[in-house]
Write a protein that holds these residues in place. Structure first.
Motif, PDB file in Angstrom:
ATOM      1  N   GLU A 173       0.826  -1.214   0.000  1.00 60.14           N
ATOM      2  CA  GLU A 173       0.000   0.000   0.000  1.00 60.14           C
ATOM      3  C   GLU A 173       0.862   1.267   0.000  1.00 60.14           C
ATOM      4  O   GLU A 173       1.029   1.926   1.013  1.00 60.14           O
ATOM      5  CB  GLU A 173      -0.958  -0.023   1.186  1.00 60.14           C
ATOM      6  N   SER A 233      -0.098  -4.289  -8.773  1.00 61.27           N
ATOM      7  CA  SER A 233      -0.637  -3.745  -7.532  1.00 61.27           C
ATOM      8  C   SER A 233      -1.160  -4.866  -6.649  1.00 61.27           C
ATOM      9  O   SER A 233      -1.592  -5.924  -7.139  1.00 61.27           O
ATOM     10  CB  SER A 233      -1.765  -2.764  -7.841  1.00 61.27           C
ATOM     11  N   CYS A 234      -1.170  -4.623  -5.351  1.00 60.60           N
ATOM     12  CA  CYS A 234      -1.709  -5.599  -4.406  1.00 60.60           C
ATOM     13  C   CYS A 234      -3.228  -5.678  -4.442  1.00 60.60           C
ATOM     14  O   CYS A 234      -3.811  -6.695  -4.024  1.00 60.60           O
ATOM     15  CB  CYS A 234      -1.254  -5.272  -2.987  1.00 60.60           C
ATOM     16  N   PHE A 235      -3.902  -4.656  -4.944  1.00 61.72           N
ATOM     17  CA  PHE A 235      -5.354  -4.573  -4.777  1.00 61.72           C
ATOM     18  C   PHE A 235      -6.140  -5.636  -5.542  1.00 61.72           C
ATOM     19  O   PHE A 235      -7.068  -6.225  -4.988  1.00 61.72           O
ATOM     20  CB  PHE A 235      -5.836  -3.161  -5.107  1.00 61.72           C
ATOM     21  N   ARG A 278      -8.416  -8.450  -3.656  1.00 66.50           N
ATOM     22  CA  ARG A 278      -9.819  -8.649  -4.045  1.00 66.50           C
ATOM     23  C   ARG A 278     -10.091 -10.117  -4.340  1.00 66.50           C
ATOM     24  O   ARG A 278     -11.089 -10.691  -3.889  1.00 66.50           O
ATOM     25  CB  ARG A 278     -10.139  -7.777  -5.257  1.00 66.50           C
ATOM     26  N   GLN A 281     -10.514  -2.418  -4.726  1.00 72.27           N
ATOM     27  CA  GLN A 281     -10.608  -2.002  -3.328  1.00 72.27           C
ATOM     28  C   GLN A 281     -12.055  -1.733  -2.929  1.00 72.27           C
ATOM     29  O   GLN A 281     -12.450  -1.957  -1.780  1.00 72.27           O
ATOM     30  CB  GLN A 281      -9.698  -0.794  -3.055  1.00 72.27           C
ATOM     31  N   PRO A 328      -5.324   3.555   1.585  1.00 72.16           N
ATOM     32  CA  PRO A 328      -4.345   2.495   1.284  1.00 72.16           C
ATOM     33  C   PRO A 328      -3.081   3.003   0.606  1.00 72.16           C
ATOM     34  O   PRO A 328      -2.745   2.614  -0.507  1.00 72.16           O
ATOM     35  CB  PRO A 328      -5.150   1.556   0.372  1.00 72.16           C
ATOM     36  N   LEU A 348      -6.236  -0.722   3.733  1.00 67.52           N
ATOM     37  CA  LEU A 348      -7.268  -1.670   3.329  1.00 67.52           C
ATOM     38  C   LEU A 348      -7.082  -3.018   4.006  1.00 67.52           C
ATOM     39  O   LEU A 348      -8.048  -3.649   4.434  1.00 67.52           O
ATOM     40  CB  LEU A 348      -7.236  -1.830   1.802  1.00 67.52           C
TER      41      LEU A 348
END
Length: 532
Positions: A340, A366-368, A372, A409, A482, A510
């Motif tokens: 983040e 990205s981690c998002f 998810r 997110q 985040p 997040l």
């Protein structure tokens, strides 16, 4: 109109102590009972040493020239650097967009209505996004492109040392959030101009803010982290986090290091380790619970996703990005995943694509989307009632507007947070937290005043409006931000206005919301009040 707003482009070269000032009474009103005091004076020691001739703040430390020769050197170095910006050999990364901005701006000032700084300042002319760009454009047309009759065709600017000093300082009156570029009908990018001016001062003139350079990218290249933590200190800290949060959560986990052939190399913003260890622990808990193949790296710079060069210096940027990509290549991981940190997303994905050689262009994500997928997979059991408090979501500029990562997110918070509400506007139309482009780490002199009064004013207004139905200290409220940089700015704003107590506001990332809702984790991962 307030006299503080009546600034003309030609004023940039004036022999005056200050170009303009933002009067407290001109500031954009906030929703509620808030008071702002008059500006603190810039310390005399700073004024004697550096050019403090723009406004109420000094951010870029430009040495005050003592002689005519030093004045001429300042101007000549600036022009030399400016000429390099407009050559493919020296600026292949940004030349096309920079030329587009110089040549095709219609001067419609549509960008002004999009700028949170212009609005927060009470529409002070200096904060009009095109004000700085138009000065730069006139210098470019006359001295770099050398257009015939340029002063009559494009407007003239007297190029003296004050012009140079003020335009350098002006480049640090922009969060580089690029909301103006999004709004522009032709995509002219005033934020890019601010960043490229910063680059001239750093790469050609050797002048950069100490927070970004000396205490930022230089420390990262020397120690591996801008926090000055080497790999041994980082590993010790992570071990402590594992032990501490395993005991607190009742969920035993262990963060993996230097695992060759793992699917994912996760790179955190190392500032999280010191300021928000709950974020580090949350990632480890989630990835372990989901059975993800992942690792951290102890190679130099690979345990800190920070790359402050993205804000001011291409050379410093490239040095850090290459180290991070080399670490992933040595481990043989399938991809890099960024935690983040908004500017790390921008640095190691979008901008690094223009810098990294082909052998180092390992996939970077990205981690998002991964988070998810984990939340929606059913691998982890959740109890959304644990998050049954008002939650709003801040969109980091470099993740949403630049990269278009908006839905993942939101799908998570909508699933896990029964009282989620959006800020207005949100997603790609979001407003910057006010700490963007490096300000969140700046506390020198009266810079925090600028961050609170002007840069962060619109975001604070958005947050308070999002909780308009539950204002006051009776109900706990959570701002999901985040991004490490955004969290630092939001934390400081909340402290400045005593909002932790007055509004029972908490902030965090997040992943903390995800862990807070996990059935296999002890309740109360998110802290409130005195615990917070």
């Amino acid at each position: 109109m307030s006299k503080s707003k009546m600034v003309k482009i030609s004023d940039i070269s004036k022999d005056s102590d200050k170009l303009t000032s933002v009067a407290v009474e001109d500031l954009m009103p906030l929703p509620g009972d808030f008071e702002d005091k008059e500006w603190d004076e810039i310390p005399e020691e700073t004024r004697e040493q550096y050019a403090c001739i723009l406004d109420d703040v000094n951010i870029l430390q430009i040495p005050l020239p003592k002689t005519t020769k030093e004045e001429e050197e300042l101007v000549n170095k600036f022009i030399n650097g400016m000429r390099k910006l407009f050559t493919k050999e020296d600026n292949w990364t940004f030349l096309t967009m920079l030329e587009t901005t110089m040549e095709y701006c219609a001067k419609c000032n549509t960008c002004s209505d999009s700028c949170h700084l212009f609005e927060a300042s009470g529409e002070n002319e200096m904060y009009r996004p095109n004000y700085r760009t138009e000065i730069f454009r006139r210098i470019y047309k006359k001295y770099v492109k050398e257009e015939p009759l340029s002063r009559w065709r494009n407007g003239d600017v007297d190029l003296n040392w004050r012009t140079v000093a003020r335009i350098g300082e002006l480049a640090y009156r922009c969060n580089i959030c690029r909301r103006c570029a999004q709004t522009c009908p032709i995509g002219a990018d005033n934020a890019l101009v601010a960043r490229e001016i910063r680059k001239i001062f750093s790469q050609e003139m050797g002048i950069a803010t100490p927070e970004l350079h000396k205490s930022g990218s230089m420390l990262q290249l020397q120690y591996g982290s801008s926090t000055k933590m080497n790999k041994l200190i980082v590993r010790d800290n992570i071990d402590f986090i594992d032990e501490d949060f395993s005991e607190e959560t009742g969920y035993e986990f262990k963060t993996p290091w230097d695992v060759e052939g793992a699917d994912i190399l996760l790179i955190h913003n190392a500032g999280e380790i010191m300021a928000w260890p709950e974020n580090i622990a949350a990632f480890s808990i989630i990835f372990q619970a989901a059975g993800i193949s992942w690792t951290l790296s102890s190679d130099l710079a690979a345990y800190d996703s920070i790359n402050y060069g993205v804000f001011y210096d291409d050379v410093q940027f490239a040095r850090t990005a290459i180290l991070q990509a080399q670490a992933a290549t040595r481990l043989g991981v399938k991809k890099i995943v960024l935690g983040e940190c908004g500017h790390a997303h921008k640095a190691l994905t979008v901008i690094a694509d223009r810098v990294l050689p082909e052998p180092l262009k390992i996939p970077r994500e990205s981690c998002f989307p991964i988070l998810r997928d984990i939340v929606m997979s059913g691998k982890i059991k959740f109890d959304p009632e644990r998050n049954n408090f008002p939650v709003t979501l801040h969109d980091p500029c470099n993740i949403t507007r630049l990269m278009g990562i908006i839905k993942p997110q939101r799908e998570i918070v909508k699933k896990l947070c029964p009282q989620f509400r959006e800020m207005n506007p949100h997603g790609p139309f979001n407003y910057c937290c006010g700490g963007g482009s490096g300000y969140a780490i700046m506390s020198r002199n009266n810079i925090p005043e600028w961050r609170f009064k002007i840069a962060g004013r619109k975001k604070l207004s958005q947050i308070l409006d999002a909780f308009s139905d539950c204002r006051g200290s009776e109900m706990e409220k959570y701002v999901c931000a985040p991004c490490s940089n955004c969290k630092g700015q939001i934390r400081d704003i909340f402290k400045r206005y005593d909002l932790f107590e007055k509004e029972q506001l908490a902030y965090g990332g997040l992943v903390e919301l995800i862990v807070n809702a996990m059935v296999d984790v002890n309740p109360g991962y998110i802290k409130w009040g005195e615990e917070y």
